[in-house]
Enzyme design. Structure first.
Site, PDB file in Angstrom:
ATOM      1  CG  HIS A  60      46.130 -48.016  10.096  1.00 50.76           C
ATOM      2  ND1 HIS A  60      45.445 -48.771   9.189  1.00 50.76           N
ATOM      3  CD2 HIS A  60      46.305 -46.796   9.516  1.00 50.76           C
ATOM      4  CE1 HIS A  60      45.205 -48.057   8.099  1.00 50.76           C
ATOM      5  NE2 HIS A  60      45.714 -46.845   8.269  1.00 50.76           N
ATOM      6  CB  THR A  70      51.693 -52.601  14.004  1.00 55.70           C
ATOM      7  OG1 THR A  70      51.872 -52.888  15.397  1.00 55.70           O
ATOM      8  CG2 THR A  70      52.133 -51.167  13.716  1.00 55.70           C
ATOM      9  CD  GLU A 101      49.782 -49.481  10.374  1.00 56.67           C
ATOM     10  OE1 GLU A 101      49.527 -49.968  11.493  1.00 56.67           O
ATOM     11  OE2 GLU A 101      49.305 -49.917   9.307  1.00 56.67           O
ATOM     12  CG  HIS A 103      42.220 -49.759   8.814  1.00 56.83           C
ATOM     13  ND1 HIS A 103      43.163 -50.749   8.775  1.00 56.83           N
ATOM     14  CD2 HIS A 103      41.746 -49.638   7.542  1.00 56.83           C
ATOM     15  CE1 HIS A 103      43.271 -51.203   7.528  1.00 56.83           C
ATOM     16  NE2 HIS A 103      42.416 -50.549   6.761  1.00 56.83           N
ATOM     17  CG  ASP A 159      43.443 -51.445  12.217  1.00 58.84           C
ATOM     18  OD1 ASP A 159      42.546 -51.992  11.555  1.00 58.84           O
ATOM     19  OD2 ASP A 159      44.387 -50.819  11.700  1.00 58.84           O
TER      20      ASP A 159
END
Length: 238
Positions: free
Chosen positions: A34, A36, A99, A137, A147
């Site tokens: 991912h 953020t 992340e 993601h 992302d």
């Protein structure tokens, strides 16, 4: 003492309350990457540990290569949301989420990518996760998520043996049924999204500079990926 930027220097534990047990005895056999989309890693850290936000990930990596572990790998973090990969519909129970501090509109710096590779190598060795089970993601939620975005270096990650890639030439014809059938074999949730969302998700990862309608290169690369990495042979729980 300042935190080091050396990605091999260690991982800081920072416990998030946003976690739970993996359902039905599931084991993690996916890694989901991912970004953020926040102004700083510290802001993302606060949100990922805020019980009101009800989101989390197993790891957070800042631009300088600092790594926080927020959720134990054996626990279920809340990072994937609605989506699917192959037959896996509860992605949170079957995955480890990472992340990366980035808004999605600029390249991921070397210290961050080096730290990511270090973290991923450890996870993949401990969990026997093959490169084909490392996804974006945006792969599991086309049309809803974008992302880690077009600036993420998927080709470089594949060269490091940590993901997969295709440079198949533009052969054959541009054919939607062919593209969708191959996408389903590779793992994309074809029946859950419209064609344009599916194409956009594929291009975000494998052809980030491509534009226009479906073309022969899209079909050739998707067919190549599906032939080499069919989702039904990619993971122990699949």
């Amino acid at each position: 003492m300042p935190w080091p930027t050396d990605p091999g220097a260690g991982i800081a534990a920072y416990r998030s309350p946003n976690r739970g047990p993996r359902r039905d005895g599931a084991r993690p056999d996916l890694i989901v990457l991912h970004h953020t989309a926040m102004e700083s890693a510290e802001a993302a850290l606060a949100r990922l540990c805020d019980p009101v936000a009800a989101v989390s990930a197993h790891y957070l990596i800042c631009e300088r290569g600092r790594v926080w572990q927020l959720v134990d790998e054996d626990a279920r973090a809340w990072h994937a949301g609605a989506g699917r990969w192959g037959d896996v519909s509860d992605v949170n129970s079957r995955s480890i989420g990472i992340e990366l501090a980035n808004c999605g509109d600029h390249p991921y710096p070397w210290p961050q990518m080096a730290a990511l590779e270090t973290v991923m190598r450890g996870i993949m060795a401990r969990r026997a996760i093959p490169p084909a089970r490392v996804i974006a993601h945006s792969d599991l939620a086309p049309g809803r998520k974008t992302d880690p975005g077009p600036r993420f270096d998927w080709r470089g990650l594949a060269r490091a043996g940590l993901s997969v890639w295709s440079d198949a030439g533009a052969e054959g014809v541009a054919d939607w049924p062919r593209f969708e059938a191959a996408a389903a074999r590779f793992g994309y949730p074809v029946g859950d999204v419209d064609r344009e969302a599916l194409l956009a998700a594929f291009r975000l990862r494998f052809r980030p500079h491509a534009t226009g309608p479906l073309d022969r290169a899209d079909c050739a690369r998707m067919a190549d990926l599906a032939a080499r990495f069919p989702v039904d042979r990619a993971g122990p729980n699949a």
